[in-house]
Design an enzyme around this catalytic site. Sequence first.
Site, PDB file in Angstrom:
ATOM      1  N   ASP A 176      20.109  44.101 -17.903  1.00 22.29           N
ATOM      2  CA  ASP A 176      19.901  43.714 -19.309  1.00 22.29           C
ATOM      3  C   ASP A 176      20.475  42.331 -19.633  1.00 22.29           C
ATOM      4  OD1 ASP A 176      19.212  46.453 -19.342  1.00 22.29           O
ATOM      5  OD2 ASP A 176      21.157  47.021 -20.160  1.00 22.29           O
TER       6      ASP A 176
ATOM      7  N   GLU B 126      11.578  49.221 -25.528  1.00 25.95           N
ATOM      8  CA  GLU B 126      12.941  48.755 -25.811  1.00 25.95           C
ATOM      9  C   GLU B 126      13.060  47.282 -25.426  1.00 25.95           C
ATOM     10  OE1 GLU B 126      15.034  51.497 -23.347  1.00 25.95           O
ATOM     11  OE2 GLU B 126      14.642  50.383 -21.496  1.00 25.95           O
TER      12      GLU B 126
END
Length: 330
Positions: free
Chosen positions: A42, A212
Amino acid sequence: MRLYQSLKLTITILAVSAGITFAQEAPKPTSGNPIVQGWYADPEAKIFGKTYWVYPTYSAPYNQQVLMDAFSSTDLVHWTKHDRIVDTSAVKWARRAMWAPAVTEKGGKYYLFFGANDIQNDHEIGGIGVAVSNKPGGPFKDYLGKPLIGKIINGAQPIDQFVFKDDDGQYYIVYGGWGHCNIAKLKNDFTDVVPFANGETFKSITPKDYVEGPVMFKRKGKYYLMWSEGGWTGPNYRVAYAIGDSPTGPFNRIDVILKQDMSVATGAGHHSVINIPKTDEWYIIYHRRPLGEHDGNHRVTCIDKMYFDADGHILPVKITNEGVAARVVK
């Protein structure tokens, strides 16, 4: 000094006479992928001054994922690790699963937005928090003493936040898991959100197939919304995008631009982008899973170039093992 130089010359002459050579370390030609060692996911990438920064999730089981490291570089090739820039000891309400940081600079301070606790309903404490530091490498301390966004709004789990600054100086927070994406205007001091002109506070901008990991940037007057699709533990994790005329869209899905390559790696997704100032050079920083790895948390952070066609569409990214060549910010 003269004695040292004389001894060094004598040793060199003896070594050459004996056929011994001293190998010199070859310069690193590219960043290589992954750009750093360890399980990291991420990644949020930023340029502060003339230094590149990458802020990833420490990819571990949720109850161990209670800290964040950062990495800095002046050339995209050589990276320095900054250990434990924030952890749950600095954010008392966070007890597990700190992840997906978003970092921005404002007024000489650095603000790190993060998700924590993986809340599943409005009765749990957690969501999106903010930490602050005087330096991009931390240490960061809790800014609010509570979550900035701690409720499930428009069906969006409060995770995977991205902070976007528009040309007029307005900061927005774009976030959301569980297949829902919200955008909100941040208050000037980042202590809250403020309503849009129509009174709405959290606006849904969810595009088709969104899961997401939203990212927003502006290029040539257009707003790009990017996001991750598929399952984060699976090989079909990927990145798609849309283009709009404002930060609130509408955003209609165009195509997938980042995905696995079975000759390189699987599960490529949850990214960020950087643009070299005053140029149209773009890079995508993302995580992927090495071939043969099946543990969901075994993810590594990588970088590759990102290109656009003449119509402004993002071209499919070729994921590589080589990474990128050195690029200094002038």
